[in-house]
Design a protein around this motif. Structure first.
Motif, PDB file in Angstrom:
ATOM      1  N   THR A   4      -5.516 -37.561  -5.800  1.00  0.00           N
ATOM      2  CA  THR A   4      -4.717 -37.254  -6.976  1.00  0.00           C
ATOM      3  C   THR A   4      -3.820 -38.410  -7.392  1.00  0.00           C
ATOM      4  O   THR A   4      -3.612 -38.637  -8.569  1.00  0.00           O
ATOM      5  CB  THR A   4      -3.842 -36.010  -6.726  1.00  0.00           C
ATOM      6  OG1 THR A   4      -3.006 -36.259  -5.594  1.00  0.00           O
ATOM      7  CG2 THR A   4      -4.701 -34.787  -6.492  1.00  0.00           C
ATOM      8  N   ARG A   5      -3.314 -39.174  -6.444  1.00  0.00           N
ATOM      9  CA  ARG A   5      -2.411 -40.277  -6.765  1.00  0.00           C
ATOM     10  C   ARG A   5      -3.087 -41.634  -6.667  1.00  0.00           C
ATOM     11  O   ARG A   5      -2.452 -42.652  -6.862  1.00  0.00           O
ATOM     12  CB  ARG A   5      -1.210 -40.247  -5.833  1.00  0.00           C
ATOM     13  CG  ARG A   5      -0.350 -39.011  -6.074  1.00  0.00           C
ATOM     14  CD  ARG A   5       0.867 -38.975  -5.212  1.00  0.00           C
ATOM     15  NE  ARG A   5       1.662 -40.172  -5.388  1.00  0.00           N
ATOM     16  CZ  ARG A   5       2.643 -40.523  -4.576  1.00  0.00           C
ATOM     17  NH1 ARG A   5       2.939 -39.773  -3.544  1.00  0.00           N
ATOM     18  NH2 ARG A   5       3.332 -41.619  -4.778  1.00  0.00           N
ATOM     19  N   GLU A   6      -4.353 -41.673  -6.319  1.00  0.00           N
ATOM     20  CA  GLU A   6      -5.138 -42.900  -6.175  1.00  0.00           C
ATOM     21  C   GLU A   6      -4.489 -43.876  -5.204  1.00  0.00           C
ATOM     22  O   GLU A   6      -4.307 -45.057  -5.493  1.00  0.00           O
ATOM     23  CB  GLU A   6      -5.365 -43.552  -7.534  1.00  0.00           C
ATOM     24  CG  GLU A   6      -6.198 -42.699  -8.473  1.00  0.00           C
ATOM     25  CD  GLU A   6      -6.476 -43.371  -9.796  1.00  0.00           C
ATOM     26  OE1 GLU A   6      -6.213 -44.581  -9.933  1.00  0.00           O
ATOM     27  OE2 GLU A   6      -6.963 -42.682 -10.695  1.00  0.00           O
ATOM     28  N   LEU A   7      -4.116 -43.387  -4.033  1.00  0.00           N
ATOM     29  CA  LEU A   7      -3.533 -44.222  -3.001  1.00  0.00           C
ATOM     30  C   LEU A   7      -4.633 -44.802  -2.123  1.00  0.00           C
ATOM     31  O   LEU A   7      -5.718 -44.235  -2.002  1.00  0.00           O
ATOM     32  CB  LEU A   7      -2.580 -43.401  -2.128  1.00  0.00           C
ATOM     33  CG  LEU A   7      -1.359 -42.827  -2.822  1.00  0.00           C
ATOM     34  CD1 LEU A   7      -0.606 -41.919  -1.863  1.00  0.00           C
ATOM     35  CD2 LEU A   7      -0.463 -43.936  -3.310  1.00  0.00           C
ATOM     36  N   ALA A   8      -4.334 -45.899  -1.481  1.00  0.00           N
ATOM     37  CA  ALA A   8      -5.280 -46.509  -0.552  1.00  0.00           C
ATOM     38  C   ALA A   8      -5.373 -45.655   0.716  1.00  0.00           C
ATOM     39  O   ALA A   8      -4.434 -44.937   1.071  1.00  0.00           O
ATOM     40  CB  ALA A   8      -4.838 -47.924  -0.205  1.00  0.00           C
ATOM     41  N   HIS A   9      -6.504 -45.743   1.388  1.00  0.00           N
ATOM     42  CA  HIS A   9      -6.699 -44.965   2.614  1.00  0.00           C
ATOM     43  C   HIS A   9      -5.659 -45.339   3.668  1.00  0.00           C
ATOM     44  O   HIS A   9      -5.181 -44.487   4.407  1.00  0.00           O
ATOM     45  CB  HIS A   9      -8.108 -45.190   3.166  1.00  0.00           C
ATOM     46  CG  HIS A   9      -9.180 -44.658   2.280  1.00  0.00           C
ATOM     47  ND1 HIS A   9      -9.390 -43.315   2.107  1.00  0.00           N
ATOM     48  CD2 HIS A   9     -10.100 -45.280   1.512  1.00  0.00           C
ATOM     49  CE1 HIS A   9     -10.391 -43.126   1.268  1.00  0.00           C
ATOM     50  NE2 HIS A   9     -10.834 -44.316   0.888  1.00  0.00           N
ATOM     51  N   ALA A  10      -5.302 -46.619   3.730  1.00  0.00           N
ATOM     52  CA  ALA A  10      -4.314 -47.057   4.717  1.00  0.00           C
ATOM     53  C   ALA A  10      -2.951 -46.415   4.453  1.00  0.00           C
ATOM     54  O   ALA A  10      -2.247 -46.043   5.397  1.00  0.00           O
ATOM     55  CB  ALA A  10      -4.208 -48.580   4.704  1.00  0.00           C
TER      56      ALA A  10
END
Length: 80
Positions: A4-10
């Motif tokens: 939903t927020r397009e954050l990186a997996h890390a």
């Protein structure tokens, strides 16, 4: 969360580890147990060069030493 927020997996995994630490090691919160899944990191396949590309790369080396190092790297499977 990362969808939903397009954050990186890390970033997602770091937040998950922080919540795990909070619930396991903070004395007042030991009775709370959360099973937080980690984000799966997609692995990319390495790009394989064609023989013609490798030949052009070796031929473009400025010195004989550089071309020898490139040939050794390619022969050893390290890629160029």
């Amino acid at each position: 969360m990362h969808r939903t927020r397009e954050l990186a997996h890390a970033s997602v995994n770091q937040a998950a580890r922080a919540f795990r630490f909070l619930t396991r090691h903070v004395p007042d919160r030991r009775e709370v147990s959360l099973d937080i899944p980690m984000a799966k990191v997609r692995r990319r396949l390495p790009q394989v060069l064609a023989r013609v590309e490798v030949t052009r790369l070796i031929d473009a080396a400025p010195t004989r030493r550089a071309s020898t190092l490139l040939m050794t790297a390619c022969a050893g499977g390290l890629g160029a």
